[in-house]
Write an enzyme that holds these catalytic residues in place. Structure first.
Site, PDB file in Angstrom:
ATOM      1  N   ASP A  22       0.787  -1.241   0.000  1.00  0.00           N
ATOM      2  CA  ASP A  22       0.000   0.000   0.000  1.00  0.00           C
ATOM      3  C   ASP A  22       0.816   1.288   0.000  1.00  0.00           C
ATOM      4  O   ASP A  22       0.363   2.319   0.481  1.00  0.00           O
ATOM      5  CB  ASP A  22      -0.922  -0.003   1.223  1.00  0.00           C
ATOM      6  CG  ASP A  22      -0.162  -0.291   2.516  1.00  0.00           C
ATOM      7  OD1 ASP A  22       1.066  -0.068   2.549  1.00  0.00           O
ATOM      8  OD2 ASP A  22      -0.789  -0.741   3.500  1.00  0.00           O
ATOM      9  N   HIS A  65       6.099   5.553  13.038  1.00  0.00           N
ATOM     10  CA  HIS A  65       6.470   6.298  11.831  1.00  0.00           C
ATOM     11  C   HIS A  65       5.316   6.778  10.963  1.00  0.00           C
ATOM     12  O   HIS A  65       5.529   7.416   9.948  1.00  0.00           O
ATOM     13  CB  HIS A  65       7.396   5.439  10.961  1.00  0.00           C
ATOM     14  CG  HIS A  65       6.656   4.372  10.198  1.00  0.00           C
ATOM     15  ND1 HIS A  65       6.276   3.198  10.766  1.00  0.00           N
ATOM     16  CD2 HIS A  65       6.218   4.329   8.923  1.00  0.00           C
ATOM     17  CE1 HIS A  65       5.632   2.452   9.878  1.00  0.00           C
ATOM     18  NE2 HIS A  65       5.576   3.124   8.750  1.00  0.00           N
ATOM     19  N   HIS A 105      12.860   5.641  12.663  1.00  0.00           N
ATOM     20  CA  HIS A 105      12.703   5.649  11.203  1.00  0.00           C
ATOM     21  C   HIS A 105      13.509   6.815  10.622  1.00  0.00           C
ATOM     22  O   HIS A 105      13.715   7.828  11.287  1.00  0.00           O
ATOM     23  CB  HIS A 105      11.208   5.816  10.907  1.00  0.00           C
ATOM     24  CG  HIS A 105      10.809   5.561   9.499  1.00  0.00           C
ATOM     25  ND1 HIS A 105      11.018   6.465   8.488  1.00  0.00           N
ATOM     26  CD2 HIS A 105      10.193   4.498   8.926  1.00  0.00           C
ATOM     27  CE1 HIS A 105      10.547   5.981   7.352  1.00  0.00           C
ATOM     28  NE2 HIS A 105      10.039   4.770   7.592  1.00  0.00           N
ATOM     29  N   ARG A 153       2.359   8.699   9.065  1.00  0.00           N
ATOM     30  CA  ARG A 153       2.080  10.108   8.816  1.00  0.00           C
ATOM     31  C   ARG A 153       0.897  10.621   9.631  1.00  0.00           C
ATOM     32  O   ARG A 153       0.914  11.723  10.168  1.00  0.00           O
ATOM     33  CB  ARG A 153       1.742  10.326   7.336  1.00  0.00           C
ATOM     34  CG  ARG A 153       2.952  10.456   6.476  1.00  0.00           C
ATOM     35  CD  ARG A 153       2.644  10.145   5.026  1.00  0.00           C
ATOM     36  NE  ARG A 153       3.843   9.631   4.391  1.00  0.00           N
ATOM     37  CZ  ARG A 153       4.761  10.390   3.845  1.00  0.00           C
ATOM     38  NH1 ARG A 153       4.611  11.685   3.796  1.00  0.00           N
ATOM     39  NH2 ARG A 153       5.847   9.866   3.329  1.00  0.00           N
ATOM     40  N   GLU A 204      -2.090   5.070   2.910  1.00  0.00           N
ATOM     41  CA  GLU A 204      -2.017   3.643   2.561  1.00  0.00           C
ATOM     42  C   GLU A 204      -3.381   3.030   2.254  1.00  0.00           C
ATOM     43  O   GLU A 204      -3.506   2.192   1.366  1.00  0.00           O
ATOM     44  CB  GLU A 204      -1.322   2.860   3.677  1.00  0.00           C
ATOM     45  CG  GLU A 204       0.180   3.125   3.800  1.00  0.00           C
ATOM     46  CD  GLU A 204       0.520   4.400   4.556  1.00  0.00           C
ATOM     47  OE1 GLU A 204      -0.404   5.063   5.096  1.00  0.00           O
ATOM     48  OE2 GLU A 204       1.709   4.764   4.627  1.00  0.00           O
ATOM     49  N   GLU A 209      -0.307  -9.132  -0.929  1.00  0.00           N
ATOM     50  CA  GLU A 209      -0.869  -8.569   0.309  1.00  0.00           C
ATOM     51  C   GLU A 209      -2.104  -7.712  -0.025  1.00  0.00           C
ATOM     52  O   GLU A 209      -2.197  -6.535   0.299  1.00  0.00           O
ATOM     53  CB  GLU A 209       0.153  -7.749   1.107  1.00  0.00           C
ATOM     54  CG  GLU A 209      -0.254  -7.552   2.553  1.00  0.00           C
ATOM     55  CD  GLU A 209       0.729  -6.716   3.372  1.00  0.00           C
ATOM     56  OE1 GLU A 209       0.634  -5.478   3.356  1.00  0.00           O
ATOM     57  OE2 GLU A 209       1.598  -7.311   4.019  1.00  0.00           O
TER      58      GLU A 209
HETATM   59  C1  UD1 Z   1       6.744   4.812   3.540  1.00  0.00           C
HETATM   60  C2  UD1 Z   1       5.325   4.379   3.162  1.00  0.00           C
HETATM   61  C3  UD1 Z   1       4.621   3.736   4.337  1.00  0.00           C
HETATM   62  C4  UD1 Z   1       5.458   2.641   4.957  1.00  0.00           C
HETATM   63  C5  UD1 Z   1       6.839   3.159   5.271  1.00  0.00           C
HETATM   64  C6  UD1 Z   1       7.686   2.016   5.754  1.00  0.00           C
HETATM   65  C7  UD1 Z   1       4.171   5.824   1.541  1.00  0.00           C
HETATM   66  C8  UD1 Z   1       3.270   6.974   1.357  1.00  0.00           C
HETATM   67  N1  UD1 Z   1       4.522   5.563   2.803  1.00  0.00           N
HETATM   68  O1  UD1 Z   1       6.605   5.864   4.484  1.00  0.00           O
HETATM   69  O2  UD1 Z   1       3.404   3.173   3.899  1.00  0.00           O
HETATM   70  O3  UD1 Z   1       4.836   2.191   6.128  1.00  0.00           O
HETATM   71  O4  UD1 Z   1       7.432   3.712   4.082  1.00  0.00           O
HETATM   72  O5  UD1 Z   1       8.809   2.419   6.410  1.00  0.00           O
HETATM   73  O6  UD1 Z   1       4.545   5.194   0.583  1.00  0.00           O
HETATM   74  N2  UD1 Z   1      14.338   8.098   4.406  1.00  0.00           N
HETATM   75  C9  UD1 Z   1      15.725   7.953   4.396  1.00  0.00           C
HETATM   76  N3  UD1 Z   1      16.240   6.717   4.129  1.00  0.00           N
HETATM   77  C10 UD1 Z   1      15.468   5.647   3.898  1.00  0.00           C
HETATM   78  C11 UD1 Z   1      14.077   5.786   3.934  1.00  0.00           C
HETATM   79  C12 UD1 Z   1      13.519   7.032   4.173  1.00  0.00           C
HETATM   80  O7  UD1 Z   1      16.458   8.909   4.583  1.00  0.00           O
HETATM   81  O8  UD1 Z   1      16.005   4.566   3.647  1.00  0.00           O
HETATM   82  C13 UD1 Z   1      13.759   9.449   4.676  1.00  0.00           C
HETATM   83  C14 UD1 Z   1      13.860  10.361   3.445  1.00  0.00           C
HETATM   84  O9  UD1 Z   1      14.133  11.674   3.860  1.00  0.00           O
HETATM   85  C15 UD1 Z   1      12.442  10.283   2.880  1.00  0.00           C
HETATM   86  C16 UD1 Z   1      11.617  10.163   4.148  1.00  0.00           C
HETATM   87  O10 UD1 Z   1      12.371   9.311   4.989  1.00  0.00           O
HETATM   88  O11 UD1 Z   1      12.113  11.415   2.116  1.00  0.00           O
HETATM   89  C17 UD1 Z   1      10.228   9.627   3.975  1.00  0.00           C
HETATM   90  O12 UD1 Z   1      10.197   8.454   3.163  1.00  0.00           O
HETATM   91  P1  UD1 Z   1       8.810   8.042   2.433  1.00  0.00           P
HETATM   92  O13 UD1 Z   1       8.983   6.749   1.738  1.00  0.00           O
HETATM   93  O14 UD1 Z   1       8.297   9.175   1.631  1.00  0.00           O
HETATM   94  O15 UD1 Z   1       7.782   7.866   3.616  1.00  0.00           O
HETATM   95  P2  UD1 Z   1       7.760   6.882   4.849  1.00  0.00           P
HETATM   96  O16 UD1 Z   1       7.234   7.662   5.976  1.00  0.00           O
HETATM   97  O17 UD1 Z   1       9.060   6.174   4.961  1.00  0.00           O
HETATM   98  N1  UDP Z   2      12.042  -3.425  10.840  1.00  0.00           N
HETATM   99  C1  UDP Z   2      13.425  -3.558  10.696  1.00  0.00           C
HETATM  100  N2  UDP Z   2      14.244  -2.717  11.415  1.00  0.00           N
HETATM  101  C2  UDP Z   2      13.745  -1.760  12.244  1.00  0.00           C
HETATM  102  C3  UDP Z   2      12.341  -1.618  12.353  1.00  0.00           C
HETATM  103  C4  UDP Z   2      11.525  -2.459  11.644  1.00  0.00           C
HETATM  104  O1  UDP Z   2      13.908  -4.420   9.961  1.00  0.00           O
HETATM  105  O2  UDP Z   2      14.533  -1.039  12.866  1.00  0.00           O
HETATM  106  C5  UDP Z   2      11.169  -4.322  10.049  1.00  0.00           C
HETATM  107  C6  UDP Z   2      10.043  -4.996  10.803  1.00  0.00           C
HETATM  108  O3  UDP Z   2      10.450  -6.233  11.361  1.00  0.00           O
HETATM  109  C7  UDP Z   2       8.984  -5.185   9.728  1.00  0.00           C
HETATM  110  C8  UDP Z   2       9.220  -4.007   8.807  1.00  0.00           C
HETATM  111  O4  UDP Z   2      10.523  -3.517   9.099  1.00  0.00           O
HETATM  112  O5  UDP Z   2       9.206  -6.365   8.963  1.00  0.00           O
HETATM  113  C9  UDP Z   2       8.176  -2.963   9.042  1.00  0.00           C
HETATM  114  O6  UDP Z   2       8.540  -1.776   8.433  1.00  0.00           O
HETATM  115  P1  UDP Z   2       7.850  -0.398   8.796  1.00  0.00           P
HETATM  116  O7  UDP Z   2       7.346  -0.434  10.186  1.00  0.00           O
HETATM  117  O8  UDP Z   2       8.817   0.657   8.408  1.00  0.00           O
HETATM  118  O9  UDP Z   2       6.655  -0.326   7.752  1.00  0.00           O
HETATM  119  P2  UDP Z   2       5.142  -0.851   7.768  1.00  0.00           P
HETATM  120  O10 UDP Z   2       5.169  -2.323   7.980  1.00  0.00           O
HETATM  121  O11 UDP Z   2       4.419  -0.099   8.829  1.00  0.00           O
HETATM  122  O12 UDP Z   2       4.647  -0.462   6.411  1.00  0.00           O
END
Ligand code: UD1
Ligand code: UDP
Length: 375
Positions: free
Chosen positions: A96, A208, A240, A210, A132, A118
């Site tokens: 999602d 984490h 995160h 939004r 999502e 999923e």
């Molecule tokens: C995204 C997904 C969310 C998911 C989450 C898992 C969307 C809208 N949201 O949210 O559904 O639960 O990922 O973690 O698709 N960043 C880094 N390094 C990384 C990853 C992220 O620096 O490896 C920082 C960057 O500044 C980036 C920000 O996090 O711009 C947000 O990342 P983004 O994928 O837009 O949103 P998430 O909150 O991570």
């Molecule tokens: N996870 C990880 N390291 C961390 C935190 C979470 O590997 O420090 C794993 C966790 O076990 C799960 C996945 O990341 O499998 C979940 O990711 P996240 O919570 O970012 O996203 P969501 O599942 O809410 O979309």
């Protein structure tokens, strides 16, 4: 030979699609192409490295503090170009995220059928989780094949008039990933071993989402109160990488010696930590699926969950983000053995760890068999 393109780009998609990509790659009748959008960079790279998966295309899209609008724009352009060039028989997306929705939509625009891994999770509130819930609902409209983790997910799809013939209940691939990585013997960094060895009860915290931004402060106040009231409790909080989340966490919950703010952990290490903590407080989706199989109680700090199976199994309790309720529910688990026992039975409603093989077997039986829209 059938050409199957997997499009994903965030950490949870990586963990849950890794077993699928591995199964696709091992099949001699399938050409597997992995398009890594890199919506996440470092957090996904860790996962790909762990599962030994290489991107065929790395779109390298992540920008610091990206907005959803900007990310969507860049995704549609780049993903479309790859689909146009490769002309796959099927595009697979997962879950999602923005990558999920845009990947599916880009495939649709070129009349390439979509398989949704999923599928069928619902809260029925399009702002929770945001965005999502709408992403997965829209993908259900677009997809031809729906790989639902549970019967309940299938029922959700049937209620939206998705044809039952195109829904397969296969379990959740997160269990495949969890079992594969759990079989490895992992070492934790000394620092983390030492924290776990203090003899205190450890609460693992991850936040984490939004839609939770405003509520985070009240969750953090609750954590402070819990630590202050219990000498024998400590908290590990892998933060995160989202800069907004990070900054707020450092401001609101930093500076307490019993609250360890750490970098996101590699999946292997994270599993190790999950297995060794007393309880988890989280708004994560994936953790809600992993914890029931590990028998670790989870307080879900959200107003809704699309994983009621875990609540019914007894491992998850949906507590929202109110400070008082989080304190109350945590305190109950810390001091009432019966309450704790009831939530810590190992029950896994999300599959047996064979989901990826089921998905690939289904694809082989059905893709290109005349059911699909062709170009
Ligand atoms: C995204 C997904 C969310 C998911 C989450 C898992 C969307 C809208 N949201 O949210 O559904 O639960 O990922 O973690 O698709 N960043 C880094 N390094 C990384 C990853 C992220 O620096 O490896 C920082 C960057 O500044 C980036 C920000 O996090 O711009 C947000 O990342 P983004 O994928 O837009 O949103 P998430 O909150 O991570
Ligand atoms: N996870 C990880 N390291 C961390 C935190 C979470 O590997 O420090 C794993 C966790 O076990 C799960 C996945 O990341 O499998 C979940 O990711 P996240 O919570 O970012 O996203 P969501 O599942 O809410 O979309």
């Amino acid at each position: 030979m059938m050409k199957i393109m997997s499009v994903f780009g965030t950490r949870p998609e990586g963990i849950k699609m890794a077993p699928v990509v591995q199964a696709l790659e091992q099949d001699p009748d399938i050409e597997s192409i992995f398009v890594n959008t890199a919506q996440h960079r470092d957090m996904l790279d860790q996962v790909l490295h762990l599962f030994d998966i290489t991107s065929d295309y790395d779109l390298n899209l992540m920008k610091e503090g990206q907005s959803l609008e900007d990310l969507t724009n860049r995704l549609i352009d780049k993903v479309s170009k790859v689909i146009e060039k490769e002309e796959p028989d099927l595009v697979l997306v997962h879950g999602d995220t923005t990558t999920t929705f845009v990947g599916a939509y880009a495939a649709y625009l070129q009349k390439v059928p979509v398989g949704h891994v999923e599928a069928g999770l619902r809260t029925h509130n399009i702002y929770s989780p945001f965005p999502e819930e709408i992403n997965r609902q829209l993908v259900s409209k677009i997809a031809t094949y729906h790989f639902a983790p549970t019967n309940r997910n299938k029922e959700n799809l049937l209620r939206e008039n998705v044809s039952g013939d195109n829904i397969q209940v296969v379990g959740n691939t997160v269990i495949d990933a969890l079992l594969e990585i759990s079989r490895r013997t992992s070492n934790l960094p000394n620092e983390l071993e030492n924290i776990l060895a203090t003899g205190k009860k450890t609460i693992l915290l991850t936040m984490h989402r939004r839609e939770n931004l405003e509520a985070l402060q009240s969750v953090y106040r609750a954590i402070h109160r819990i630590v202050a009231a219990n000498d024998d409790v400590q908290v590990i909080f892998p933060i995160h990488k989202n800069p907004v989340i990070r900054e707020m966490a450092l401001d609101e919950i930093g500076g307490n010696t019993d609250i360890y703010l750490i970098e996101p952990l590699e999946y292997e290490q994270f599993i190790h930590v999950m297995k060794n903590v007393y309880l988890i407080i989280t708004d994560s989706g994936g953790i809600q699926e992993e914890a029931p199989g590990l028998g670790i109680p989870v307080l879900v700090a959200r107003d809704t969950t699309e994983r009621p199976e875990g609540v019914e199994a007894g491992t998850l309790r949906l507590v929202g983000t109110s400070e008082d309720i989080i304190v109350l529910e945590t305190q109950r688990l810390l001091s009432n053995e019966d309450s704790y026992k009831m939530m810590s039975e190992v029950q896994n409603p999300f599959g047996q760890g064979d989901s990826a093989n089921k998905i690939v077997a289904y694809i082989k039986r059905n893709v290109g068999q005349g059911l699909l829209v062709s170009k």
